[in-house]
Design a protein around this motif. Structure first.
Motif, PDB file in Angstrom:
ATOM      1  N   GLY A  42       0.801  -1.215   0.000  1.00 40.47           N
ATOM      2  CA  GLY A  42       0.000   0.000   0.000  1.00 40.47           C
ATOM      3  C   GLY A  42       0.833   1.264   0.000  1.00 40.47           C
ATOM      4  O   GLY A  42       2.048   1.246  -0.234  1.00 40.47           O
ATOM      5  N   VAL A  43       0.170   2.390   0.288  1.00 41.49           N
ATOM      6  CA  VAL A  43       0.776   3.727   0.229  1.00 41.49           C
ATOM      7  C   VAL A  43       0.551   4.438   1.553  1.00 41.49           C
ATOM      8  O   VAL A  43      -0.555   4.400   2.105  1.00 41.49           O
ATOM      9  CB  VAL A  43       0.150   4.555  -0.921  1.00 41.49           C
ATOM     10  CG1 VAL A  43       0.745   5.958  -0.958  1.00 41.49           C
ATOM     11  CG2 VAL A  43       0.324   3.846  -2.261  1.00 41.49           C
ATOM     12  N   GLU A  75      -2.656   9.763  -8.866  1.00 43.60           N
ATOM     13  CA  GLU A  75      -3.723   9.767  -7.868  1.00 43.60           C
ATOM     14  C   GLU A  75      -3.397  10.745  -6.747  1.00 43.60           C
ATOM     15  O   GLU A  75      -2.262  10.786  -6.254  1.00 43.60           O
ATOM     16  CB  GLU A  75      -3.904   8.364  -7.299  1.00 43.60           C
ATOM     17  CG  GLU A  75      -5.065   8.242  -6.329  1.00 43.60           C
ATOM     18  CD  GLU A  75      -5.274   6.819  -5.848  1.00 43.60           C
ATOM     19  OE1 GLU A  75      -6.380   6.288  -6.056  1.00 43.60           O
ATOM     20  OE2 GLU A  75      -4.329   6.240  -5.268  1.00 43.60           O
ATOM     21  N   THR A  76      -4.401  11.537  -6.375  1.00 47.28           N
ATOM     22  CA  THR A  76      -4.263  12.427  -5.230  1.00 47.28           C
ATOM     23  C   THR A  76      -4.623  11.652  -3.966  1.00 47.28           C
ATOM     24  O   THR A  76      -5.713  11.082  -3.868  1.00 47.28           O
ATOM     25  CB  THR A  76      -5.175  13.653  -5.370  1.00 47.28           C
ATOM     26  OG1 THR A  76      -4.811  14.377  -6.555  1.00 47.28           O
ATOM     27  CG2 THR A  76      -5.034  14.572  -4.168  1.00 47.28           C
ATOM     28  N   LEU A  77      -3.709  11.628  -3.004  1.00 44.93           N
ATOM     29  CA  LEU A  77      -3.917  10.858  -1.786  1.00 44.93           C
ATOM     30  C   LEU A  77      -4.842  11.605  -0.835  1.00 44.93           C
ATOM     31  O   LEU A  77      -4.944  12.834  -0.863  1.00 44.93           O
ATOM     32  CB  LEU A  77      -2.570  10.565  -1.107  1.00 44.93           C
ATOM     33  CG  LEU A  77      -1.510   9.895  -1.983  1.00 44.93           C
ATOM     34  CD1 LEU A  77      -0.283   9.547  -1.137  1.00 44.93           C
ATOM     35  CD2 LEU A  77      -2.049   8.654  -2.665  1.00 44.93           C
ATOM     36  N   PRO A  87      -6.889   6.551  -1.896  1.00 42.37           N
ATOM     37  CA  PRO A  87      -8.341   6.341  -1.750  1.00 42.37           C
ATOM     38  C   PRO A  87      -8.838   5.116  -2.505  1.00 42.37           C
ATOM     39  O   PRO A  87      -9.873   4.549  -2.161  1.00 42.37           O
ATOM     40  CB  PRO A  87      -8.944   7.632  -2.321  1.00 42.37           C
ATOM     41  CG  PRO A  87      -7.899   8.170  -3.231  1.00 42.37           C
ATOM     42  CD  PRO A  87      -6.592   7.794  -2.620  1.00 42.37           C
ATOM     43  N   SER A  88      -8.089   4.679  -3.527  1.00 43.46           N
ATOM     44  CA  SER A  88      -8.481   3.500  -4.305  1.00 43.46           C
ATOM     45  C   SER A  88      -7.803   2.231  -3.807  1.00 43.46           C
ATOM     46  O   SER A  88      -7.965   1.173  -4.408  1.00 43.46           O
ATOM     47  CB  SER A  88      -8.147   3.714  -5.783  1.00 43.46           C
ATOM     48  OG  SER A  88      -6.733   3.756  -5.970  1.00 43.46           O
ATOM     49  N   HIS A  89      -7.012   2.365  -2.710  1.00 42.50           N
ATOM     50  CA  HIS A  89      -6.241   1.243  -2.161  1.00 42.50           C
ATOM     51  C   HIS A  89      -5.261   0.695  -3.216  1.00 42.50           C
ATOM     52  O   HIS A  89      -5.063  -0.514  -3.328  1.00 42.50           O
ATOM     53  CB  HIS A  89      -7.165   0.127  -1.651  1.00 42.50           C
ATOM     54  CG  HIS A  89      -8.170   0.597  -0.656  1.00 42.50           C
ATOM     55  ND1 HIS A  89      -7.836   0.926   0.633  1.00 42.50           N
ATOM     56  CD2 HIS A  89      -9.507   0.816  -0.766  1.00 42.50           C
ATOM     57  CE1 HIS A  89      -8.919   1.325   1.291  1.00 42.50           C
ATOM     58  NE2 HIS A  89      -9.942   1.267   0.464  1.00 42.50           N
TER      59      HIS A  89
END
Length: 264
Positions: A42-43, A75-77, A87-89
């Motif tokens: 993940g992030v 992607e913006t976190l 947000p999209s995992h």
């Protein structure tokens, strides 16, 4: 006129007296601090403000614009508790270079990191050694009861390197039920053959449960950790992956985990 900051120190002198020393302390201008991790799990990105001498609690920045991007995604976190997450995992992929952008007060700080393949665990070995201290050494140390000598057990985790290149690693392990349950370190290694393995050895006791975590990091993350280590001696900040005005590092890596239960 700037307010004068006075810091008083009570020093115990050789003659048994106390002395109060006064000097001006000027609080430095705070700067941003970033810890960015992207892995196959993940992030997670933390954005903070540097702490002054009189600060006791870290200040987390909640209004940053944090963006993760690579060749085929951007992607913006989103903020979750104290960290920015996907947000999209989204699960980052091996073999890609990721860029992390942090925008604060209309200034964007950027860093990149390459995600290497996960480390392959080769084997685990349990060894023992009969450790004995000679009587003359015990006498020299004024030890009347020898509680040091005895059988010592070590557990060694072996893993494979990528042949023909310099690899960089960060590892941690936890040991349940002992006084020293946690350790972490980093190192680099060059593999010379396809079958090259490297071992991490630790002292263990019967019924220990050891959880290893290996991160295959890139050269930039390794260099930052190396500079952090020596900054404790040199008293200077390490070079930031994000450039001037924002201290921190960004690491893309693959995680390998292994749990071992000691039984002898």
């Amino acid at each position: 006129m700037k307010k004068r900051n006075i810091l008083c120190l009570s020093a115990l002198l050789l003659m048994g007296c106390q002395s109060t020393i006064e000097f001006n302390y000027e609080q430095p201008k705070p700067f941003y601090v970033v810890e960015g991790f992207v892995s196959n799990e993940g992030v997670q990105v933390s954005v903070m403000q540097s702490m002054g001498v009189k600060d006791s609690v870290s200040t987390y920045i909640r209004d940053a614009i944090v963006t993760l991007r690579t060749d085929d995604m951007s992607e913006t976190l989103e903020l979750s508790d104290m960290c920015y997450v996907s947000p999209s995992h989204y699960k980052p992929e091996v073999g890609k270079t990721y860029q992390l952008d942090i925008t604060l007060e209309n200034v964007t700080y950027s860093a990149t990191s390459y995600m290497n393949a996960p480390t392959t665990i080769d084997s685990v070995r349990l060894d023992s050694i009969d450790f004995q201290i000679p009587p003359e050494i015990l006498e020299l140390l004024n030890i009347t009861e020898d509680t040091i000598s005895g059988i010592r057990h070590t557990c060694t985790l072996y893993f494979k390197d990528t042949p023909g290149q310099e690899d960089y690693y960060f590892y941690t392990y936890t040991i349940a039920g002992r006084g020293t349950p946690y350790k972490r370190s980093y190192f680099s290694r060059v593999a010379e053959t396809d079958n090259a393995v490297h071992g991490i050895s630790i002292r263990v006791e019967n019924h220990d449960t050891i959880c290893f975590e290996m991160r295959h990091i890139d050269a930039n993350a390794y260099q930052f950790m190396h500079e952090v280590y020596y900054s404790q001696i040199d008293r200077v900040n390490p070079n930031s992956a994000f450039g001037e005005g924002c201290l921190g590092y960004f690491s893309a890596y693959a995680v390998t985990r292994e749990t071992i239960v000691i039984d002898y």
